[in-house]
Structure formats: C-alpha cells, structure tokens
Design an enzyme around this catalytic site. Structure first.
Site, PDB file in Angstrom:
ATOM      1  N   HIS A   1       0.818  -1.221   0.000  1.00 47.77           N
ATOM      2  CA  HIS A   1       0.000   0.000   0.000  1.00 47.77           C
ATOM      3  C   HIS A   1       0.861   1.286   0.000  1.00 47.77           C
ATOM      4  O   HIS A   1       0.777   2.109  -0.914  1.00 47.77           O
ATOM      5  CB  HIS A   1      -0.880   0.051   1.256  1.00 47.77           C
ATOM      6  CG  HIS A   1      -1.753  -1.133   1.481  1.00 47.77           C
ATOM      7  ND1 HIS A   1      -2.860  -1.408   0.725  1.00 47.77           N
ATOM      8  CD2 HIS A   1      -1.694  -2.123   2.417  1.00 47.77           C
ATOM      9  CE1 HIS A   1      -3.458  -2.499   1.191  1.00 47.77           C
ATOM     10  NE2 HIS A   1      -2.764  -2.950   2.211  1.00 47.77           N
TER      11      HIS A   1
HETATM   12  C1  BDR Z   1      -3.005   1.226   5.187  1.00 50.74           C
HETATM   13  O1  BDR Z   1      -3.313   0.904   6.548  1.00 50.74           O
HETATM   14  C2  BDR Z   1      -2.143   0.664   7.271  1.00 50.74           C
HETATM   15  O2  BDR Z   1      -2.285  -0.476   8.061  1.00 50.74           O
HETATM   16  C3  BDR Z   1      -1.031   0.515   6.269  1.00 50.74           C
HETATM   17  O3  BDR Z   1       0.188   0.994   6.778  1.00 50.74           O
HETATM   18  C4  BDR Z   1      -1.501   1.335   5.102  1.00 50.74           C
HETATM   19  O4  BDR Z   1      -1.145   2.684   5.252  1.00 50.74           O
HETATM   20  C5  BDR Z   1      -3.604   0.171   4.271  1.00 50.74           C
HETATM   21  O5  BDR Z   1      -4.985   0.131   4.401  1.00 50.74           O
END
Ligand code: BDR
Ligand code: CA
Length: 323
Positions: A249
């Site tokens: 992500h």
């Molecule tokens: C996002 O949520 C967090 O847990 C991760 O770091 C990322 O930024 C993904 O949904």
C-alpha cells in the site's frame, strides 16, 4: 528535464510505511524528503516515531527532520493493527538496540511543522500521507493558508470500488480517523488518492522474499536484511488472514508521488462517511448524472484506478532489494 519534488512524508510506521520510507530515500531523482511527520495509527505515536527515526537512521538519513504529531484520531479512540504490523510496528524487529545515528526529534509538533514549511516554500511542497490523516486535518484547521501553500497531496487511503480492509466498506487509514479524512478531502487541495483499488493490485509474494532470502548474506545490505524480515512477518500475517501475497500500500503511494505515470487517475467527487457503526471511513462517491436541479459536484480527488501493477511492483522491490 527532470523535476524533483519536495515531499513531507506523513507516516504511522508500520511495516509498509517502513518500506515506503526506504523507497522514498532511494528515489532521489524524483523526490527530495524535506521532513517526515508521524501519527498514531498502525501503532501508538511513540512507536511510530521511534520506528520512523530508526528506519531513517538505518538508511543513513539522520539529516531528515522528524516531527511527531497526533497521538490519536480527532474524535475517537485509537485502534492499532498489531496483527499485521506486530506489537511494536516492525514485525518481530526491535530497532531500539540498533547502533545507527538517528535523526533528532524536533520540538515542533507535526501540524505546525507542515504548515510552517508550506508557508516558507509556497507551492513547492507535496505531502505524501500513508497513515490516518489526523496531522493534516489539524494543520489545515489551524492554518487557513495551508491548502493554497501546498503543491499537492498524495494520500494512501480509501476504497472506491472494492471492499474495505478494516470494515466491509472502509480502508484502514480512513477507518481509523474518518473525521480527519473528511476534513482533508474537503480542503481545496490538488489530491491524488491511492486507494485499495490500486494498492491491492501491487503485492509482494512469498516467492519474492524467498528469492531475496536465497541470496548469499554477504550480498544483502543491512537495509535489505531488515526489509526482508519485516516483509516475511507481513506476508505471514496476510496469509493467516486468507490473503495471497501482501499489498504494498504505502510504497505504491510513494512510487506514484515520484512517477505519476504509474497510474491512471479519474476525477471523483468523494466524501467520507463519519457515521457509526457500519459506514465510518467509507468513501461515498457521487456519480449521479448532472440535472438542471442538481449541478455536478466538482471533483475533489484524482483517484488512481488503473495502475501499472507489474512495473510498480518491480520498481518497488528493485529499489528496496537492489542486486
Ligand atoms: C493502510 O493501513 C495501514 O495499516 C497501512 O500501513 C496502510 O497505510 C492500508 O490500508
Ligand atoms: Ca501506513
């Protein structure tokens, strides 16, 4: 002509935030990191800040100023994510005994740091936010000139046409602080949204980590060793939740900030639900046709729809695990 963007990374470090930080320090042809701000999200603020300083130390960027920000969402209790990031945020890694010079922590709180830098360099700074948007919401509320002083914003957050990952409809960063997401997305600020629709397409797979693990230890740097260890934890966590591979992500948000051509974007009018219990953090997109009685809502984000998934994946892994 090459064009280097000045960026502030706003992070809740977290495994994929740590990968995003490493990546950002490698993409020097496109990004100049002028500061890093921290926020509670995946872990509490103290852990997010310590993890951030440790990672910057490991990549020999003790020169980057770090400012700590919000220790919880604007209007709700903090929910951290130890199942995916470990209790301390970096899987099983404890960075407290690393012997690396780390960046000092500024006295200035993150919202004021963001607003000040934007004021001092109007039109020059892009924020890349990979955690809950609490710091930015506070900064925009405290300084009415901020939106026009920033060059833009790249946000990892939201789920547009895919299910959420923190609730049936909400992505984790928006779910953690929906009120903040609502404020930030309502600001008059050029915003690129990197939602789950894009990030779920760009995954690290078990075979990727096995390939790096198979390299002779002497051919792996301490940074690659660290990245390998946290990726293995993250993969195990995702697999135990029935997922194949682990979505990159936050690194994808950094990659798109550096190389916007990696994604196609669609202008959208998006609002964030703050209603509990079912829809908090949901992206509500207004796609209704325009009628004389209902003029079109102006788009407030450019949301990444299609992404060059394989190119992005190779770029991210190639920079984090160089041969
Ligand atoms: C996002 O949520 C967090 O847990 C991760 O770091 C990322 O930024 C993904 O949904
Ligand atoms: Ca994050």
């Amino acid at each position: 002509m090459s064009f280097v963007k000045d960026v502030i990374l706003d992070v809740d470090t977290g495994i994929d935030d740590a990968l995003a930080l490493i990546l950002a320090t490698r993409l020097t042809h496109a990004l100049r990191i002028v500061g890093v701000t921290t926020v509670a999200g995946n872990v509490d603020l103290a852990s997010a800040t310590e993890n951030t300083r440790s990672v910057l130390g490991l990549v020999e960027r003790a020169d980057v100023p770090v400012a700590a920000g919000a220790d919880g969402p604007l209007a709700r209790p903090l929910r951290t994510a130890p199942a995916f990031h470990g209790d301390g945020g970096l899987g099983d890694v404890d960075s407290s005994d690393w012997n690396v010079p780390r960046p000092p922590l500024l006295d200035e709180p993150a919202p004021s740091f963001i607003a000040r830098l934007a004021r001092e360099h109007p039109g020059q700074i892009t924020i890349v936010a990979t955690g809950p948007l609490t710091n930015l919401a506070r900064a925009l509320t405290e300084d009415a000139t901020l939106a026009r002083n920033l060059a833009g914003l790249v946000v990892m957050g939201g789920a547009i046409g895919v299910p959420g990952n923190a609730s049936p409809v909400a992505e984790a960063n928006f779910f953690t602080d929906p009120e903040a997401a609502r404020i930030v997305l309502s600001a008059d600020l050029p915003t690129i949204l990197v939602p789950l629709d894009a990030t779920e397409q760009v995954r690290i797979q078990r075979v990727d980590v096995e390939r790096v693990r198979a390299r002779a230890p002497s051919r792996r740097s301490p940074v690659a060793d660290f990245a390998l260890e946290i990726c293995e934890f993250y993969l195990r966590a995702c697999e135990s939740h029935g997922r194949e591979g682990a979505a990159l992500h936050d690194p994808l948000a950094v990659a798109i900030a550096a190389i916007p051509e990696l994604a196609e974007t669609e202008p959208l009018a998006v609002q964030i639900s703050t209603l509990d219990p079912l829809t908090a953090g949901q992206c509500v997109v207004d796609r209704r046709p325009r009628t004389p009685l209902r003029p079109e809502l102006p788009p407030n984000v450019h949301s990444c729809t299609r992404v060059l998934a394989d190119t992005s994946r190779q770029l991210i892994l190639g920079e984090i695990f160089p041969r």
